[in-house]
Write a protein that holds these residues in place. Structure first.
Motif, PDB file in Angstrom:
ATOM      1  N   ASP A 236       0.833  -1.202   0.000  1.00  0.00           N
ATOM      2  CA  ASP A 236       0.000   0.000   0.000  1.00  0.00           C
ATOM      3  C   ASP A 236       0.870   1.256   0.000  1.00  0.00           C
ATOM      4  O   ASP A 236       0.626   2.189  -0.772  1.00  0.00           O
ATOM      5  CB  ASP A 236      -0.916  -0.019   1.227  1.00  0.00           C
ATOM      6  N   ALA A 237       1.908   1.281   0.845  1.00  0.00           N
ATOM      7  CA  ALA A 237       2.792   2.447   0.916  1.00  0.00           C
ATOM      8  C   ALA A 237       3.541   2.658  -0.392  1.00  0.00           C
ATOM      9  O   ALA A 237       3.733   3.799  -0.832  1.00  0.00           O
ATOM     10  CB  ALA A 237       3.782   2.283   2.075  1.00  0.00           C
ATOM     11  N   ASP A 238       3.965   1.581  -1.042  1.00  0.00           N
ATOM     12  CA  ASP A 238       4.650   1.696  -2.337  1.00  0.00           C
ATOM     13  C   ASP A 238       3.744   2.325  -3.394  1.00  0.00           C
ATOM     14  O   ASP A 238       4.235   2.940  -4.352  1.00  0.00           O
ATOM     15  CB  ASP A 238       5.098   0.311  -2.821  1.00  0.00           C
ATOM     16  N   SER A 239       2.431   2.181  -3.246  1.00  0.00           N
ATOM     17  CA  SER A 239       1.509   2.734  -4.238  1.00  0.00           C
ATOM     18  C   SER A 239       1.292   4.228  -4.052  1.00  0.00           C
ATOM     19  O   SER A 239       0.752   4.886  -4.953  1.00  0.00           O
ATOM     20  CB  SER A 239       0.161   2.002  -4.180  1.00  0.00           C
ATOM     21  N   TYR A 240       1.721   4.775  -2.904  1.00  0.00           N
ATOM     22  CA  TYR A 240       1.545   6.201  -2.622  1.00  0.00           C
ATOM     23  C   TYR A 240       2.850   6.986  -2.631  1.00  0.00           C
ATOM     24  O   TYR A 240       2.849   8.198  -2.804  1.00  0.00           O
ATOM     25  CB  TYR A 240       0.875   6.400  -1.253  1.00  0.00           C
ATOM     26  N   GLN A 241       3.962   6.293  -2.429  1.00  0.00           N
ATOM     27  CA  GLN A 241       5.258   6.973  -2.320  1.00  0.00           C
ATOM     28  C   GLN A 241       6.341   6.078  -2.920  1.00  0.00           C
ATOM     29  O   GLN A 241       6.326   4.856  -2.711  1.00  0.00           O
ATOM     30  CB  GLN A 241       5.574   7.266  -0.850  1.00  0.00           C
ATOM     31  N   ARG A 242       7.282   6.665  -3.629  1.00  0.00           N
ATOM     32  CA  ARG A 242       8.362   5.882  -4.229  1.00  0.00           C
ATOM     33  C   ARG A 242       9.127   5.114  -3.155  1.00  0.00           C
ATOM     34  O   ARG A 242       9.662   5.719  -2.222  1.00  0.00           O
ATOM     35  CB  ARG A 242       9.325   6.788  -4.991  1.00  0.00           C
ATOM     36  N   LEU A 243       9.134   3.797  -3.289  1.00  0.00           N
ATOM     37  CA  LEU A 243       9.826   2.911  -2.345  1.00  0.00           C
ATOM     38  C   LEU A 243       9.350   3.146  -0.910  1.00  0.00           C
ATOM     39  O   LEU A 243      10.066   2.857   0.049  1.00  0.00           O
ATOM     40  CB  LEU A 243      11.343   3.096  -2.440  1.00  0.00           C
ATOM     41  N   GLY A 244       8.121   3.636  -0.762  1.00  0.00           N
ATOM     42  CA  GLY A 244       7.600   3.943   0.565  1.00  0.00           C
ATOM     43  C   GLY A 244       7.386   2.729   1.440  1.00  0.00           C
ATOM     44  O   GLY A 244       7.281   2.854   2.664  1.00  0.00           O
ATOM     45  N   GLY A 245       7.321   1.550   0.840  1.00  0.00           N
ATOM     46  CA  GLY A 245       7.064   0.347   1.615  1.00  0.00           C
ATOM     47  C   GLY A 245       8.282  -0.292   2.239  1.00  0.00           C
ATOM     48  O   GLY A 245       8.156  -1.290   2.964  1.00  0.00           O
ATOM     49  N   THR A 246       9.469   0.267   2.011  1.00  0.00           N
ATOM     50  CA  THR A 246      10.704  -0.376   2.476  1.00  0.00           C
ATOM     51  C   THR A 246      10.705  -0.711   3.970  1.00  0.00           C
ATOM     52  O   THR A 246      11.089  -1.828   4.351  1.00  0.00           O
ATOM     53  CB  THR A 246      11.924   0.484   2.109  1.00  0.00           C
ATOM     54  N   PRO A 247      10.312   0.202   4.873  1.00  0.00           N
ATOM     55  CA  PRO A 247      10.326  -0.153   6.311  1.00  0.00           C
ATOM     56  C   PRO A 247       9.430  -1.352   6.633  1.00  0.00           C
ATOM     57  O   PRO A 247       9.760  -2.153   7.509  1.00  0.00           O
ATOM     58  CB  PRO A 247       9.814   1.119   6.993  1.00  0.00           C
ATOM     59  N   TYR A 248       8.328  -1.481   5.918  1.00  0.00           N
ATOM     60  CA  TYR A 248       7.416  -2.595   6.182  1.00  0.00           C
ATOM     61  C   TYR A 248       7.956  -3.893   5.598  1.00  0.00           C
ATOM     62  O   TYR A 248       7.804  -4.964   6.204  1.00  0.00           O
ATOM     63  CB  TYR A 248       6.037  -2.271   5.604  1.00  0.00           C
ATOM     64  N   PHE A 249       8.596  -3.805   4.436  1.00  0.00           N
ATOM     65  CA  PHE A 249       9.221  -5.007   3.881  1.00  0.00           C
ATOM     66  C   PHE A 249      10.403  -5.451   4.753  1.00  0.00           C
ATOM     67  O   PHE A 249      10.690  -6.642   4.864  1.00  0.00           O
ATOM     68  CB  PHE A 249       9.675  -4.750   2.440  1.00  0.00           C
ATOM     69  N   GLN A 250      11.068  -4.488   5.375  1.00  0.00           N
ATOM     70  CA  GLN A 250      12.133  -4.830   6.323  1.00  0.00           C
ATOM     71  C   GLN A 250      11.550  -5.590   7.511  1.00  0.00           C
ATOM     72  O   GLN A 250      12.155  -6.552   8.013  1.00  0.00           O
ATOM     73  CB  GLN A 250      12.840  -3.563   6.817  1.00  0.00           C
ATOM     74  N   ALA A 251      10.368  -5.181   7.969  1.00  0.00           N
ATOM     75  CA  ALA A 251       9.700  -5.897   9.056  1.00  0.00           C
ATOM     76  C   ALA A 251       9.364  -7.322   8.620  1.00  0.00           C
ATOM     77  O   ALA A 251       9.508  -8.271   9.408  1.00  0.00           O
ATOM     78  CB  ALA A 251       8.438  -5.155   9.484  1.00  0.00           C
ATOM     79  N   CYS A 252       8.934  -7.493   7.362  1.00  0.00           N
ATOM     80  CA  CYS A 252       8.705  -8.842   6.823  1.00  0.00           C
ATOM     81  C   CYS A 252       9.986  -9.663   6.872  1.00  0.00           C
ATOM     82  O   CYS A 252       9.976 -10.841   7.253  1.00  0.00           O
ATOM     83  CB  CYS A 252       8.222  -8.764   5.374  1.00  0.00           C
ATOM     84  N   GLU A 253      11.086  -9.043   6.466  1.00  0.00           N
ATOM     85  CA  GLU A 253      12.367  -9.738   6.456  1.00  0.00           C
ATOM     86  C   GLU A 253      12.773 -10.147   7.863  1.00  0.00           C
ATOM     87  O   GLU A 253      13.305 -11.255   8.066  1.00  0.00           O
ATOM     88  CB  GLU A 253      13.432  -8.842   5.826  1.00  0.00           C
ATOM     89  N   ASP A 254      12.525  -9.285   8.837  1.00  0.00           N
ATOM     90  CA  ASP A 254      12.839  -9.616  10.234  1.00  0.00           C
ATOM     91  C   ASP A 254      12.023 -10.815  10.704  1.00  0.00           C
ATOM     92  O   ASP A 254      12.532 -11.684  11.429  1.00  0.00           O
ATOM     93  CB  ASP A 254      12.563  -8.412  11.138  1.00  0.00           C
ATOM     94  N   ILE A 255      10.756 -10.867  10.304  1.00  0.00           N
ATOM     95  CA  ILE A 255       9.908 -11.999  10.683  1.00  0.00           C
ATOM     96  C   ILE A 255      10.409 -13.282  10.038  1.00  0.00           C
ATOM     97  O   ILE A 255      10.461 -14.341  10.672  1.00  0.00           O
ATOM     98  CB  ILE A 255       8.442 -11.727  10.286  1.00  0.00           C
ATOM     99  N   VAL A 256      10.812 -13.199   8.765  1.00  0.00           N
ATOM    100  CA  VAL A 256      11.368 -14.372   8.074  1.00  0.00           C
ATOM    101  C   VAL A 256      12.611 -14.874   8.792  1.00  0.00           C
ATOM    102  O   VAL A 256      12.760 -16.083   9.040  1.00  0.00           O
ATOM    103  CB  VAL A 256      11.694 -14.039   6.606  1.00  0.00           C
ATOM    104  N   ASN A 257      13.514 -13.975   9.142  1.00  0.00           N
ATOM    105  CA  ASN A 257      14.743 -14.369   9.824  1.00  0.00           C
ATOM    106  C   ASN A 257      14.447 -15.022  11.166  1.00  0.00           C
ATOM    107  O   ASN A 257      15.091 -16.017  11.544  1.00  0.00           O
ATOM    108  CB  ASN A 257      15.643 -13.143  10.023  1.00  0.00           C
ATOM    109  N   ALA A 258      13.479 -14.480  11.896  1.00  0.00           N
ATOM    110  CA  ALA A 258      13.115 -15.061  13.190  1.00  0.00           C
ATOM    111  C   ALA A 258      12.506 -16.447  13.013  1.00  0.00           C
ATOM    112  O   ALA A 258      12.786 -17.372  13.789  1.00  0.00           O
ATOM    113  CB  ALA A 258      12.149 -14.135  13.920  1.00  0.00           C
ATOM    114  N   ALA A 259      11.675 -16.597  11.980  1.00  0.00           N
ATOM    115  CA  ALA A 259      11.026 -17.883  11.731  1.00  0.00           C
ATOM    116  C   ALA A 259      12.037 -18.953  11.337  1.00  0.00           C
ATOM    117  O   ALA A 259      11.914 -20.120  11.729  1.00  0.00           O
ATOM    118  CB  ALA A 259       9.966 -17.733  10.642  1.00  0.00           C
ATOM    119  N   GLN A 260      13.048 -18.554  10.565  1.00  0.00           N
ATOM    120  CA  GLN A 260      14.036 -19.528  10.097  1.00  0.00           C
ATOM    121  C   GLN A 260      14.923 -20.036  11.228  1.00  0.00           C
ATOM    122  O   GLN A 260      15.535 -21.101  11.102  1.00  0.00           O
ATOM    123  CB  GLN A 260      14.886 -18.901   8.987  1.00  0.00           C
TER     124      GLN A 260
END
Length: 310
Positions: free
Chosen positions: A150-174
């Motif tokens: 949603d953030a990427d659709s309103y701002q250039r690369l605006g979703g990066t902090p949220y995708f970083q949160a996804c990455e943190d969850i992936v790392n924790a799960a692994q």
């Protein structure tokens, strides 16, 4: 007296807006494949997941009630064994297009490994720094994926902090202990020859979104929504032409990373919208867009034929 009641109503409405959470998620549970089980347990699961998604505060931002992101989560349960649920899930999200009554789809994802352990009537808890359970981790992952898209659709690369949160969850799960083999499937990855080979779709999605190779695609995603769809009411021809030109990014991204899943995910959400947009385009636009989409996604040839069909 009436004036006092009006003031109280206004204050109550403002309080609701100021404390509104980020998502407005409709959760459905399909348990038709499970015979002889109490439907009350599945309804309790649906209510717990709904509350988890819609009442947790996922960001530091303030969302008005009307700004909450509309999304859907459908969980199809195929089997339950000793509190271990084998499921698949469909995650959808959309956002409004400015100055119209139209809502554009942002995500339409199918997760075939949405497996988790769940005790009947268990309360779902989430702490960002702690891996609580596979169910809450998957739910949080998709919350941040929705927020980032949603953030990427309103701002250039605006979703990066949220995708970083996804990455943190992936790392924790692994690195989490106690996951069953079926639970670990969606997060799994293996290193080979200095590279990464993944069997986990969630890992691949966020890995690609955070990869600079996909920045041009994310830039196009912003332009598609903010500079084209949101401006289409004012100038249909110009917006359609800009989308046609921008779609070339999909072909270039496929060339640079042929086995990616981000472009198919985009098309899963946008296929019908693209057909509707370009069915009314010029002959040159129809031909160019049809040829491009067929080159990168030939399996949906019958759908793309709707662009050129009279």
């Amino acid at each position: 007296m009436k004036k006092s009641l009006l003031i109280l109503a206004v204050i109550s409405a403002l309080a609701t807006c100021l404390h509104a959470q980020e998502l407005n998620c409709n959760v459905s549970i399909n348990s038709d494949q499970i015979e002889g089980s109490s439907k009350e347990v599945f309804e309790a699961l649906r209510q717990s997941v709904t509350e988890f998604l819609n009442t947790n505060k996922w960001t530091n931002l303030t969302y008005a009630t009307t700004e909450r992101i509309d999304c859907n989560l459908l969980i199809i349960i195929s089997s339950v064994n000793d509190n271990e649920y084998h499921c698949e899930a469909t995650i959808q999200a959309s956002r409004p297009v400015f100055n119209t009554s139209y809502t554009t789809p942002l995500l339409n994802i199918r997760d075939k490994a949405f497996n988790f352990t769940y005790q009947a009537y268990e309360q779902l808890l989430y702490q960002q720094s702690t891996f609580q359970s596979n169910l809450t981790a998957m739910l949080a992952y998709y919350v941040y994926l929705i927020l980032g898209t949603d953030a990427d659709s309103y701002q250039r690369l605006g979703g990066t902090p949220y995708f970083q949160a996804c990455e943190d969850i992936v790392n924790a799960a692994q690195t989490a202990s106690g996951l069953t083999d079926s639970e670990a499937t969606g997060w799994a990855y293996a290193r080979s020859g200095g590279g990464v080979q993944s069997t986990g779709r969630r890992y691949v999605m966020v890995n690609e979104l955070m990869d600079r190779t996909f920045h041009p695609y994310r830039e196009f995603f912003y332009e598609y929504h903010r500079l084209c769809l949101d401006q289409m009411q004012a100038n249909v021809s110009n917006s359609r032409a800009r989308i046609a030109e921008g779609l070339e990014v999909l072909r270039e991204t496929n060339k640079n990373r042929s086995a990616n899943i981000i472009i198919p995910i985009f098309l899963d959400a946008k296929v019908d919208e693209l057909v509707n947009i370009f069915h009314g385009g010029t002959a040159a636009e129809k031909t160019a867009v049809y040829d491009l989409l067929m080159a990168i996604d030939p399996t949906r040839s019958n759908v793309y034929e709707g662009i050129t069909r009279e």
